[in-house]
Design an enzyme around this catalytic site. Structure first.
Site, PDB file in Angstrom:
ATOM      1  N   HIS A  18       0.598  -8.097   5.137  1.00 34.11           N
ATOM      2  CA  HIS A  18       0.605  -7.531   6.481  1.00 34.11           C
ATOM      3  C   HIS A  18      -0.687  -6.749   6.760  1.00 34.11           C
ATOM      4  O   HIS A  18      -0.934  -5.730   6.136  1.00 34.11           O
ATOM      5  CB  HIS A  18       1.817  -6.606   6.599  1.00 34.11           C
ATOM      6  CG  HIS A  18       2.027  -6.019   7.940  1.00 34.11           C
ATOM      7  ND1 HIS A  18       1.953  -4.672   8.181  1.00 34.11           N
ATOM      8  CD2 HIS A  18       2.319  -6.599   9.126  1.00 34.11           C
ATOM      9  CE1 HIS A  18       2.199  -4.437   9.454  1.00 34.11           C
ATOM     10  NE2 HIS A  18       2.427  -5.582  10.058  1.00 34.11           N
ATOM     11  N   HIS A  60      -5.228  -4.218  15.034  1.00 33.85           N
ATOM     12  CA  HIS A  60      -3.839  -4.058  15.473  1.00 33.85           C
ATOM     13  C   HIS A  60      -3.722  -3.402  16.843  1.00 33.85           C
ATOM     14  O   HIS A  60      -2.977  -3.865  17.701  1.00 33.85           O
ATOM     15  CB  HIS A  60      -3.035  -3.245  14.454  1.00 33.85           C
ATOM     16  CG  HIS A  60      -1.620  -3.023  14.885  1.00 33.85           C
ATOM     17  ND1 HIS A  60      -1.232  -1.948  15.662  1.00 33.85           N
ATOM     18  CD2 HIS A  60      -0.503  -3.762  14.676  1.00 33.85           C
ATOM     19  CE1 HIS A  60       0.062  -2.038  15.904  1.00 33.85           C
ATOM     20  NE2 HIS A  60       0.535  -3.120  15.324  1.00 33.85           N
TER      21      HIS A  60
HETATM   22  O1  G3P Z   1       3.586  -9.228  13.047  1.00 34.70           O
HETATM   23  C1  G3P Z   1       4.640  -8.652  12.370  1.00 34.70           C
HETATM   24  C2  G3P Z   1       4.500  -7.200  12.560  1.00 34.70           C
HETATM   25  O2  G3P Z   1       3.193  -6.896  12.199  1.00 34.70           O
HETATM   26  C3  G3P Z   1       4.744  -6.828  13.973  1.00 34.70           C
HETATM   27  O3  G3P Z   1       4.478  -5.503  14.219  1.00 34.70           O
HETATM   28  O4  G3P Z   1       3.081  -3.798  15.220  1.00 34.70           O
HETATM   29  O5  G3P Z   1       2.757  -4.395  12.843  1.00 34.70           O
HETATM   30  O6  G3P Z   1       2.035  -5.970  14.604  1.00 34.70           O
HETATM   31  P1  G3P Z   1       3.026  -4.898  14.225  1.00 34.70           P
HETATM   32 CA    CA Z   2       1.402  -7.974  13.448  1.00 35.12          CA
END
Ligand code: G3P
Ligand code: CA
Length: 263
Positions: A18, A60
Site C-alpha cells: 500500500h 495520495h
Molecule cells: O486503495 C486502497 C486504499 O488505499 C484506499 O484508501 O485513502 O489509502 O487511498 P486510500
Molecule cells: Ca489508495
C-alpha cells in the site's frame, strides 16, 4: 484436513504494498515501491494525482502538504515544480523509528517513471484519485499503460468513483477494475449492489474495519475478489484470511508475507 485447507487459503492471498512498503519508507517513492518488492508484495499500489501540465504523479493527497515540504494543491503545480519538492524528510520526522538519512530529498515519481523503473510485467494496482478534479485522467492513464505496453493481465485499476471506473471500462473493457468502498459502521452489501459492481469490476476493496464474515463470504460467493484496506496487524490479517478475503492492502507487506507462510 482443516489445517491443510487453511494453509492452502493463505498461499494465494494477494499481497498489495500500500503506497509501497509505506510502513517502512516514505509512501509513493521509488524506494518504498522497491522495498515492497523486496518484502514480497505482489502488487505496487499507486495513487494518482495530476499536475497543472497534465502529468500523472504518484501521490495520495490532493495537496502536497503532508508528504512533501511544499504547500498547496497538486493541480496548481507544474511537474517541474513538483520535482523541486522533498518527498522523504517528512517521513523521518513523523516516524523516527523507521527514519533513514537516504530518505531525505526523495522526489515525487511520475507514473511514467514508475512504469520505466519496474517494467511492463510488474503488477500495478493503480487508483484514480479525485477524478472529478482531473478530467481526462483515465484517458491519460490508459495512454501510458499502452505506451509502456503494461501487461493488462497483471494490472488492476481501482477507484472510489464508480464513474471513473465506468469511464475506464468504456475506454478499454480489457482492464480489470476494483471498486473501492468505505463503510463507517457495520459493512453490508446487497445483491443489487454486487450485481451493479459486477457490470464493470472484478472485485471490491472495502475498508477492513467494519467487515464481518458474512460480508466477506457473500462477496466471494458472488465471484468478486475482495481486497480490504489497509491491514497492518498480523492477527487481523489471519482473521480476514479465515473469512475468505482474496488479498489485502498493507503498509507492511513483510508481515503479510509471514502470515502467508504461517509465521
Ligand atoms: O486503495 C486502497 C486504499 O488505499 C484506499 O484508501 O485513502 O489509502 O487511498 P486510500
Ligand atoms: Ca489508495
Amino acid at each position: 484436513g482443516a489445517t491443510a485447507m487453511a494453509k492452502e487459503k493463505h498461499k494465494d492471498i494477494v499481497n498489495v504494498s500500500h503506497r509501497g512498503a509505506s510502513g517502512h519508507a516514505p509512501e509513493h517513492t521509488i524506494k518504498a515501491y522497491k522495498m515492497g518488492e523486496k518484502m514480497h508484495g505482489d502488487y505496487i499500489e499507486i495513487d494518482l494525482q495530476m499536475t497543472k501540465d497534465g502529468k500523472l504523479i504518484a501521490m495520495h493527497d490532493e495537496k502536497v502538504d503532508r508528504t512533501t515540504n511544499g504547500t498547496g494543491l497538486v493541480k496548481d503545480y507544474t511537474l517541474e515544480e513538483i520535482k523541486q519538492l522533498d518527498a522523504g524528510s517528512w517521513f523521518n520526522e513523523a516516524y523516527p523509528e523507521y527514519a533513514k538519512p537516504k530518505y531525505e530529498g526523495l522526489k515525487v515519481p511520475t507514473l511514467e517513471e514508475v512504469f520505466k523503473k519496474f517494467g511492463k510485467n510488474k503488477r500495478y494496482y493503480i487508483e484514480t484519485k479525485s477524478p472529478e478534479v482531473y478530467p481526462g485522467m483515465e484517458k491519460e492513464l490508459l495512454r501510458l499503460v499502452n505506451k509502456y505496453d503494461i501487461n493488462k493481465k497483471t494490472l488492476l485499476v481501482q477507484s472510489f468513483s464508480s464513474l471513473s471506473l465506468k469511464t475506464m471500462h468504456e475506454l478499454d473493457p480489457s482492464i480489470n477494475l476494483v471498486q473501492l468502498l468505505s463503510y463507517k459502521s457495520n459493512a453490508v452489501i446487497t445483491d443489487a449492489e454486487i450485481a451493479a459492481i459486477k457490470e464493470y469490476a472484478i472485485g471490491v476493496g472495502p475498508n477492513h474495519t467494519y467487515l464481518n464474515k458474512e460480508y466477506v463470504q457473500k462477496v466471494v460467493n458472488s465471484g468478486l475478489e475482495i481486497h480490504p484496506y489497509t491491514v497492518n496487524e498480523k492477527e487481523r490479517m489471519n482473521q480476514l484470511i479465515d473469512w475468505g478475503v482474496t488479498g489485502m492492502f498493507t503498509n507492511f507487506p513483510d508481515r503479510l508475507h509471514e502470515v502467508k507462510k504461517g509465521k
